[in-house]
Design a protein around this motif. Sequence first.
Motif, short mmCIF file in Angstrom:
data_model
loop_
_atom_site.label_atom_id
_atom_site.label_comp_id
_atom_site.label_asym_id
_atom_site.label_seq_id
_atom_site.Cartn_x
_atom_site.Cartn_y
_atom_site.Cartn_z
N ALA A 1 -12.71 -4.09 -1.70
CA ALA A 1 -12.81 -3.43 -0.40
C ALA A 1 -14.03 -2.53 -0.36
CB ALA A 1 -11.53 -2.63 -0.13
N VAL A 2 -14.26 -1.95 0.82
CA VAL A 2 -15.26 -0.89 0.97
C VAL A 2 -14.49 0.42 1.20
CG1 VAL A 2 -17.07 -2.40 1.82
CG2 VAL A 2 -15.49 -1.39 3.45
N PRO A 3 -15.10 1.57 0.88
CA PRO A 3 -14.35 2.84 0.88
C PRO A 3 -13.61 3.16 2.17
CG PRO A 3 -16.39 3.15 -0.30
CD PRO A 3 -16.45 1.76 0.29
N VAL A 4 -14.19 2.87 3.33
CA VAL A 4 -13.52 3.23 4.57
C VAL A 4 -12.19 2.49 4.71
CG1 VAL A 4 -14.64 1.50 6.02
CG2 VAL A 4 -13.88 3.65 7.04
N MET A 5 -12.08 1.32 4.08
CA MET A 5 -10.82 0.58 4.13
C MET A 5 -9.71 1.33 3.41
SD MET A 5 -12.14 -3.34 3.60
CE MET A 5 -13.05 -4.17 4.91
N LEU A 6 -10.04 1.96 2.28
CA LEU A 6 -9.03 2.76 1.58
C LEU A 6 -8.60 3.94 2.45
CD1 LEU A 6 -10.21 2.88 -2.15
CD2 LEU A 6 -8.94 1.11 -0.91
N GLN A 7 -9.56 4.52 3.15
CA GLN A 7 -9.24 5.64 4.03
C GLN A 7 -8.28 5.21 5.12
OE1 GLN A 7 -12.73 7.93 5.05
NE2 GLN A 7 -11.84 8.63 6.97
N ARG A 8 -8.53 4.02 5.70
CA ARG A 8 -7.64 3.52 6.76
C ARG A 8 -6.27 3.14 6.20
NH1 ARG A 8 -10.93 5.94 9.01
NH2 ARG A 8 -12.50 5.15 10.48
N ILE A 9 -6.21 2.61 5.00
CA ILE A 9 -4.92 2.27 4.39
C ILE A 9 -4.09 3.53 4.17
CG2 ILE A 9 -3.87 1.45 2.23
CD1 ILE A 9 -6.11 -0.66 2.12
N LEU A 10 -4.75 4.63 3.79
CA LEU A 10 -4.03 5.89 3.60
C LEU A 10 -3.41 6.37 4.90
CD1 LEU A 10 -6.02 8.28 1.21
CD2 LEU A 10 -3.72 7.35 0.93
N GLU A 11 -4.01 6.03 6.03
CA GLU A 11 -3.49 6.47 7.33
C GLU A 11 -2.33 5.60 7.81
OE1 GLU A 11 -6.96 6.33 9.73
OE2 GLU A 11 -7.93 8.02 8.74
N ALA A 12 -2.13 4.46 7.17
CA ALA A 12 -1.02 3.57 7.54
C ALA A 12 0.25 4.01 6.82
CB ALA A 12 -1.37 2.13 7.18
N PRO A 13 1.42 3.66 7.35
CA PRO A 13 2.67 4.00 6.66
C PRO A 13 2.70 3.42 5.26
CG PRO A 13 3.11 3.27 8.91
CD PRO A 13 1.67 3.01 8.66
N TYR A 14 3.21 4.18 4.33
CA TYR A 14 3.26 3.74 2.93
C TYR A 14 4.25 2.59 2.77
CZ TYR A 14 4.51 3.58 -1.99
OH TYR A 14 4.77 3.15 -3.27
N ARG A 15 3.89 1.64 1.93
CA ARG A 15 4.83 0.62 1.49
C ARG A 15 4.46 0.26 0.06
NH1 ARG A 15 4.34 -4.48 5.26
NH2 ARG A 15 5.84 -5.30 3.75
N PRO A 16 5.42 -0.01 -0.79
CA PRO A 16 5.11 -0.35 -2.19
C PRO A 16 4.39 -1.68 -2.27
CG PRO A 16 7.44 -0.66 -1.73
CD PRO A 16 6.86 0.00 -0.52
N VAL A 17 3.33 -1.72 -3.06
CA VAL A 17 2.55 -2.95 -3.25
C VAL A 17 2.25 -3.09 -4.74
CG1 VAL A 17 1.50 -3.00 -0.95
CG2 VAL A 17 0.42 -1.65 -2.76
N PRO A 18 1.99 -4.31 -5.21
CA PRO A 18 1.74 -4.53 -6.64
C PRO A 18 0.30 -4.27 -7.05
CG PRO A 18 1.74 -6.63 -5.51
CD PRO A 18 2.05 -5.58 -4.46
N LEU A 19 -0.31 -3.24 -6.46
CA LEU A 19 -1.73 -3.01 -6.65
C LEU A 19 -2.01 -2.35 -8.00
CD1 LEU A 19 -4.38 -3.35 -5.02
CD2 LEU A 19 -4.07 -1.00 -4.20
N ARG A 20 -2.89 -2.99 -8.78
CA ARG A 20 -3.34 -2.42 -10.06
C ARG A 20 -4.82 -2.10 -10.04
NH1 ARG A 20 -3.89 -5.34 -13.85
NH2 ARG A 20 -3.48 -7.44 -13.04
N ILE A 21 -5.57 -2.78 -9.14
CA ILE A 21 -7.02 -2.60 -9.07
C ILE A 21 -7.44 -2.56 -7.60
CG2 ILE A 21 -9.27 -3.62 -9.57
CD1 ILE A 21 -7.89 -5.10 -11.93
#
Length: 493
Positions: free
Chosen positions: A248-268
């Motif tokens: 991803a690009v950094p702004v995408m992480l910023q937008r994901i933080l603004e979305a409701p949390y849900r558990p994901v299998p993210l390691r990287i």
Amino acid sequence: MARRGLLTPGPPHRVARQFAELHRWKFGLAGELRQAAARSPSRVAVIDESGPTTYGELLDRSSRLAAALPVKPGDRVGILGRNSTAMVTAMIGVATLGADPVLMNTGLSAAQLDAVTQAQDLRLLLHDSSFSPPTGVLFDEIPLGAPLTTPPARPGRTIILTSGTTGVPKGARRPTPGGFSPLCSIIDRIPLTAGVRMMIAAPLFHAWGFGGLQIGLALRATIVLRSRFEPSAVLSVLEEENCPALIAVPVMLQRILEAPYRPVPLRIAAVSGSALPGGLATRFMDRYGDVIYNLYGSTEASWASIATPADLRAAPNTAGRPPHGTVVAVLDPSGQPVPAGTPGSLHVGNEMLFEGYTNGTSRSLQDGLLATGDVGHVDTDGRIFVDGRDDDMIVSGGENVFPSSVENLLADHPAIRECAVVGVPDAAYGQRLAAYVVLHDGAVLEPSAVRDHVRDHLARFSIPRDVIFLDELPRNATGKILKRDLPPITDPD
């Protein structure tokens, strides 16, 4: 390579064919696809909205497209599209023929698209149904021929457009890797493994999205694509497709933080393309775990350094350390190294430096090192920090100020969603800072409170005299803020 699963045993005939294909086709897009298809033909290569495509199917389609393209080796072919299997097929098909794919920014205006078409001397423009350029051809409008099975005399070389915000973007020629070293440099610091399921959310026309595709093919990964970025949808895809890796690009992480949390299998969550603003890395890892890997580089320099989660926990604004095979030097105006902690011009050396611009120009080298155009410093632990673009620094009342230091501070304010800080002319001080601020929904903040926040943490000359509140910041298709498109400053606040 052994740690990342690339040297695990397999059927001898497939392993032999895998390395034979790499020897014949080299390490570009066509060769990487062929080695993956030789080893794992039935593995799913790409999943987009239309469904899955195996490595064997992707090889067949791209080889048939290469045979049918109405161009010849060495020609340039524009690729204009959103992330999809069809776009990947077109990119690989063009490279298979020995033509050069030119990755077109989806944010180009009609006038810019026409100018780039002329400047790059495109023989053909392939596009998806999201666009309708007058001289273009849809990806699926070219009838497929018999598979092309003979390597070209010269591998097709991908051309990536620089992220210019005015005028005509320049084309930067990407070199074809000469072996495994570039891949090893990345996966040594970012623990992507063979066969990983990875979502590439960064646009494929962007240097980091394209880099993610190259890495994915080399790792025989399953690459998940969606045509548009929407933060909640990304979280759903990561969960539904069981993706532990996100490009991803950094702004995408910023937008994901603004979305409701849900558990994901993210390691990287591997990001690149612009600086991580403020404490974004810390906030994201507090929610989703220590998963961020931040690659600092450029279209011209490829990569310079990679920050691991441990680096970002210790210093959230660091660009990390150079990976294996990369040299980063901080030089003064005379080209001499500066001491730790002292700002200077960042220079990079690695085997993937660009081969020059397609208009015949290049960038000068200092003892084999390419200037990134950024000013930065290295701390006593060897971590690299980017202080700002060398042309962004302003001089206010005789003091040097980098707007990025103010941006990072304001980005951590609880009421501020995002901000941009620029220098503007000032009759008394030569230049002064102006801050453009976007607030979180429902937040209230006065200009004086913004100034007071800066006054409490930074030197007097870093305080923005002008504070302008906006509904949103202008950004290009990769999420980079277009400071030239910010409203002009009229009267001081």
